[in-house]
Design a protein around this motif. Structure first.
Motif, PDB file in Angstrom:
ATOM      1  N   THR A 134     102.764 -83.209  11.112  1.00  0.00           N
ATOM      2  CA  THR A 134     102.760 -84.307  12.056  1.00  0.00           C
ATOM      3  C   THR A 134     104.054 -84.673  12.807  1.00  0.00           C
ATOM      4  OG1 THR A 134     103.108 -85.854  10.207  1.00  0.00           O
ATOM      5  CG2 THR A 134     100.806 -85.474  10.622  1.00  0.00           C
ATOM      6  N   THR A 135     104.972 -83.907  12.439  1.00  0.00           N
ATOM      7  CA  THR A 135     106.322 -84.251  13.084  1.00  0.00           C
ATOM      8  C   THR A 135     106.415 -83.426  14.258  1.00  0.00           C
ATOM      9  OG1 THR A 135     107.569 -82.446  12.035  1.00  0.00           O
ATOM     10  CG2 THR A 135     107.430 -84.641  11.067  1.00  0.00           C
ATOM     11  N   TYR A 136     105.387 -82.700  14.684  1.00  0.00           N
ATOM     12  CA  TYR A 136     105.325 -81.778  15.988  1.00  0.00           C
ATOM     13  C   TYR A 136     105.885 -82.511  17.131  1.00  0.00           C
ATOM     14  CZ  TYR A 136     103.728 -78.340  19.181  1.00  0.00           C
ATOM     15  OH  TYR A 136     103.681 -77.347  20.314  1.00  0.00           O
ATOM     16  N   HIS A 137     106.886 -82.045  17.765  1.00  0.00           N
ATOM     17  CA  HIS A 137     107.643 -82.526  18.868  1.00  0.00           C
ATOM     18  C   HIS A 137     107.878 -83.954  19.028  1.00  0.00           C
ATOM     19  CE1 HIS A 137     106.317 -79.226  22.104  1.00  0.00           C
ATOM     20  NE2 HIS A 137     106.942 -78.793  20.912  1.00  0.00           N
ATOM     21  N   ASP A 138     108.133 -84.438  17.750  1.00  0.00           N
ATOM     22  CA  ASP A 138     108.695 -85.875  17.543  1.00  0.00           C
ATOM     23  C   ASP A 138     109.929 -85.909  16.983  1.00  0.00           C
ATOM     24  OD1 ASP A 138     108.714 -88.399  17.277  1.00  0.00           O
ATOM     25  OD2 ASP A 138     107.035 -88.727  15.864  1.00  0.00           O
ATOM     26  N   PRO A 139     111.047 -85.921  17.581  1.00  0.00           N
ATOM     27  CA  PRO A 139     112.395 -85.741  17.124  1.00  0.00           C
ATOM     28  C   PRO A 139     112.802 -87.368  16.458  1.00  0.00           C
ATOM     29  CG  PRO A 139     112.348 -86.010  19.516  1.00  0.00           C
ATOM     30  CD  PRO A 139     111.015 -85.964  19.084  1.00  0.00           C
ATOM     31  N   GLY A 140     111.862 -88.338  16.493  1.00  0.00           N
ATOM     32  CA  GLY A 140     112.169 -89.491  15.878  1.00  0.00           C
ATOM     33  C   GLY A 140     111.339 -89.703  14.587  1.00  0.00           C
ATOM     34  N   ALA A 141     110.893 -88.612  14.058  1.00  0.00           N
ATOM     35  CA  ALA A 141     109.967 -88.875  12.922  1.00  0.00           C
ATOM     36  C   ALA A 141     110.657 -88.819  11.560  1.00  0.00           C
ATOM     37  CB  ALA A 141     108.995 -87.560  12.890  1.00  0.00           C
ATOM     38  N   LYS A 144     108.547 -89.404   8.418  1.00  0.00           N
ATOM     39  CA  LYS A 144     107.858 -88.277   8.046  1.00  0.00           C
ATOM     40  C   LYS A 144     108.475 -87.309   7.249  1.00  0.00           C
ATOM     41  CE  LYS A 144     104.268 -89.195  11.585  1.00  0.00           C
ATOM     42  NZ  LYS A 144     103.601 -88.652  12.872  1.00  0.00           N
ATOM     43  N   SER A 178     111.370 -80.978  15.883  1.00  0.00           N
ATOM     44  CA  SER A 178     111.699 -82.240  15.521  1.00  0.00           C
ATOM     45  C   SER A 178     112.822 -82.276  14.622  1.00  0.00           C
ATOM     46  CB  SER A 178     110.379 -82.582  14.648  1.00  0.00           C
ATOM     47  OG  SER A 178     110.300 -81.835  13.396  1.00  0.00           O
ATOM     48  N   THR A 183     116.683 -86.508  11.693  1.00  0.00           N
ATOM     49  CA  THR A 183     115.463 -86.191  10.471  1.00  0.00           C
ATOM     50  C   THR A 183     115.946 -85.108   9.358  1.00  0.00           C
ATOM     51  OG1 THR A 183     115.238 -84.474  12.110  1.00  0.00           O
ATOM     52  CG2 THR A 183     113.844 -86.196  12.572  1.00  0.00           C
ATOM     53  N   ARG A 261     100.105 -75.534  20.108  1.00  0.00           N
ATOM     54  CA  ARG A 261     100.417 -76.241  18.655  1.00  0.00           C
ATOM     55  C   ARG A 261      99.888 -75.367  17.502  1.00  0.00           C
ATOM     56  NH1 ARG A 261      98.367 -82.163  17.338  1.00  0.00           N
ATOM     57  NH2 ARG A 261      96.511 -80.986  16.946  1.00  0.00           N
TER      58      ARG A 261
END
Length: 337
Positions: A134-141, A144, A178, A183, A261
């Motif tokens: 669920t962290t896929y392409h989400d550097p602010g995760a 998670k 991510s 992170t 993805r």
């Protein structure tokens, strides 16, 4: 048995009830037979095991309760794999095969009965994988990343070698774009949170055994002594490994048929299976535990293969695999008697 085909592709649907139900019942029968002959019971602690796991072994109330816990964790892990596949679309067609293969692999290996330190650890690992994806392409995760590492830390309280999957998760975060300094630090804090509380407990009890004993075994590498394994024990292992290799090659050769993805998720699972099988040969003393972790990515990869491919060879390979795994278990139980 009625043949169930997908009405669009005319592909045999292995997850249809006419196939799914008999295989699932066969898996339950494996548990019943193992229960009747007390395969793996009683559950003992070990000197090199974590104190928490040794405490759990001493407090297990009885045989029935132990087997119920083992089955519950198995079905719970299988359900989480199914939900991850459904929500994240790891396989481009809806199927129950990840659930079925995980149950099949766990139910046909007597080394996993009825309850091991990895039973809870693998359950936490599956939850951590979902958080990672669920962290896929989400550097602010950061939350998670923290949650995934926290789950690995919790699982390591029962089986410390689960910490070896943390570097693999960092590689996954890097591939999913991510992984940032925040992170990465969040993931370190996730593990540190667990062991911070453990350290406080050790200081209060004035006993640092929970740190000394498990971590002393973490770096004791001893190659698997293959000469002590009989051919019958290798059959189920080689069957799963061979199917994993075939499924991985099929994904690599037809990667354009999946979304970007999904391809990256499947690539991580391929890397995870290679990592788990490698650790299986590097740690003779906990080889069965690493084999159980390998069942997680193998279940999804093999389910992907039997879902998207067609042909008589694929058809008979599925039922041959089920028959061989179940038969091997019964033969091994018979030899134990």
């Amino acid at each position: 048995m009625r043949v169930a085909y997908n009405k669009y592709s005319r592909r045999f649907d292995f997850s249809a009830p006419p196939t799914f139900v008999p295989v699932l019942l066969a898996c339950i029968a494996c548990w019943v037979v193992s229960y009747l002959y007390s395969v793996g019971y009683p559950v003992y602690g070990e000197v090199s095991a974590t104190p928490l796991w040794n405490t759990i072994c001493q407090t297990l109330p009885g045989k029935e309760f132990t087997y119920i816990i083992g089955m519950t964790l198995m079905f719970g892990g299988a359900f989480l794999l199914h939900r991850a596949n459904y929500v994240l679309v790891l396989i481009r067609e809806k199927t129950m095969l990840p659930f079925l293969f995980y149950v099949l692999f766990i139910s046909t290996n007597p080394d996993f009965f009825p309850l091991k330190s990895t039973s809870v650890g693998v359950f936490c690992l599956i939850l951590a994988i979902y958080q990672l994806f669920t962290t896929y392409h989400d550097p602010g995760a950061r939350e998670k990343a923290y949650s995934a590492a926290l789950l690995i830390g919790i699982g390591s309280l029962l089986w410390v070698h689960l910490l070896w999957f943390l570097p693999l998760f960092w590689l996954g975060m890097y591939n999913f774009r991510s992984l940032t300094s925040r992170t990465f630090i969040a993931s370190l804090l996730g593990v540190a949170t667990v062991y911070w509380f453990l350290l406080g407990w050790c200081v209060w009890q004035r006993d640092f055994t929970p740190f000394n004993v498990p971590f002393s075994t973490l770096f004791k590498v001893r190659l698997l002594a293959t000469d002590g394994i009989v051919l019958l024990d290798w059959i189920s292992i080689m069957a799963i490994a061979l199917l994993t290799v075939v499924a991985s090659l099929n994904i690599v050769m037809h990667d354009t048929e999946d979304s970007l993805r999904s391809r990256q998720f499947l690539s991580f699972l391929i890397a995870m299976s290679v990592w788990a099988f490698s650790l299986y040969f590097l740690y003779d003393q906990v080889s069965e535990e690493f084999l159980e972790t390998a069942c997680v990515p193998a279940s999804i990869l093999i389910a992907h293969f039997f879902t998207v491919t067609r042909g008589k060879i694929v058809f008979w390979s599925f039922f041959t695999t089920v028959a061989v795994l179940v038969a091997t278990l019964f033969i091994r139980i018979w030899n134990f008697l």
